[in-house]
Design a protein around this motif. Sequence first.
Motif, PDB file in Angstrom:
ATOM      1  N   GLY A  89       0.714  -1.145  -0.066  1.00 17.40           N
ATOM      2  CA  GLY A  89       0.011   0.034   0.042  1.00 17.40           C
ATOM      3  C   GLY A  89       0.726   1.243  -0.006  1.00 17.40           C
ATOM      4  O   GLY A  89       2.131   1.395  -0.742  1.00 17.40           O
ATOM      5  N   TYR A  90       0.404   2.277   0.638  1.00 19.43           N
ATOM      6  CA  TYR A  90       1.278   3.322   0.777  1.00 19.43           C
ATOM      7  C   TYR A  90       1.222   4.012   2.278  1.00 19.43           C
ATOM      8  O   TYR A  90       0.109   3.637   3.089  1.00 19.43           O
ATOM      9  N   ASP A 110       5.109   7.029   0.324  1.00 19.44           N
ATOM     10  CA  ASP A 110       5.986   6.184  -0.545  1.00 19.44           C
ATOM     11  C   ASP A 110       5.162   4.688  -0.234  1.00 19.44           C
ATOM     12  O   ASP A 110       4.291   4.613   0.709  1.00 19.44           O
ATOM     13  N   ALA A 111       5.552   3.944  -1.487  1.00 24.97           N
ATOM     14  CA  ALA A 111       4.724   2.639  -1.238  1.00 24.97           C
ATOM     15  C   ALA A 111       5.512   1.797  -0.004  1.00 24.97           C
ATOM     16  O   ALA A 111       6.723   2.064   0.218  1.00 24.97           O
ATOM     17  N   PHE A 112       5.043   0.711   0.259  1.00 26.17           N
ATOM     18  CA  PHE A 112       5.557  -0.052   1.297  1.00 26.17           C
ATOM     19  C   PHE A 112       5.225  -1.656   0.965  1.00 26.17           C
ATOM     20  O   PHE A 112       4.396  -1.989   0.257  1.00 26.17           O
ATOM     21  N   TYR A 127      10.228   0.341   2.529  1.00 26.70           N
ATOM     22  CA  TYR A 127       9.736   1.492   1.723  1.00 26.70           C
ATOM     23  C   TYR A 127       9.940   1.243   0.028  1.00 26.70           C
ATOM     24  O   TYR A 127      10.955   0.577  -0.239  1.00 26.70           O
ATOM     25  N   LEU A 128       9.324   1.784  -0.847  1.00 24.42           N
ATOM     26  CA  LEU A 128       9.516   1.983  -2.278  1.00 24.42           C
ATOM     27  C   LEU A 128       9.213   3.294  -2.713  1.00 24.42           C
ATOM     28  O   LEU A 128       7.898   3.249  -2.705  1.00 24.42           O
ATOM     29  N   GLY A 135       2.627   4.818  -4.639  1.00 26.27           N
ATOM     30  CA  GLY A 135       1.946   4.054  -4.118  1.00 26.27           C
ATOM     31  C   GLY A 135       1.702   2.806  -4.883  1.00 26.27           C
ATOM     32  O   GLY A 135       1.921   2.390  -5.873  1.00 26.27           O
ATOM     33  N   ALA A 136       1.863   1.603  -4.166  1.00 26.50           N
ATOM     34  CA  ALA A 136       1.687   0.095  -4.790  1.00 26.50           C
ATOM     35  C   ALA A 136       0.139   0.089  -4.647  1.00 26.50           C
ATOM     36  O   ALA A 136      -0.759   0.133  -3.630  1.00 26.50           O
TER      37      ALA A 136
END
Length: 186
Positions: A89-90, A110-112, A127-128, A135-136
């Motif tokens: 998610g984010y 950030d996405a996680f 994180y990503l 957002g993932a």
Amino acid sequence: IVPFKLLLDSKRQPIIAGWTVEPDSSTWQAIPRVYPIGRKSNYGLPQMYLTKLTADAQGYVFSTFYGDSSTNYLTDALCDSDDNIILTGYTGKKFPLVQPVQGGNRGGNDAFLVKISGTGEVLASTYLGGSRSDGADRLSTDGCGNILVFGGTDSPDFPFLRATDTLLTFDQGTYNAFFLSVFDPS
């Protein structure tokens, strides 16, 4: 409490992932090495929760919140072939990390990606993202057990590796680039 995803592991134990804005700590059991239970909601910000029940749904294997003191928005979850639970998610700036690929938030949301064992141990959390919002949205696995994360970014410095195209064009803050990230499960 908003249940978002219902999963079954190989032992047919139900796993419920979702979010809530008013957690009632009396209904949750803490598990080791996961964000502490017993805190109040974060001023109405969504908080992720994860609950795994016994196969007969008569008891808890574990139940907990996971995240930081900001918004922790779950967008997808899956159970892999080893009964690990993968969440994405984010989130904001203080997300709890375990063996991270990216050691901190680089800006905005950030996405996680979080990997939790079938017994509730956090195996990895990262994180990503880049300097703006990322957002993932979805998760999958491939035939080799790699975790695939799909999402969007408006960060001009998103951490690309072996990208086919790294040129981003922005349109007033909307997501214009989409990413696919592959994580080795080990």
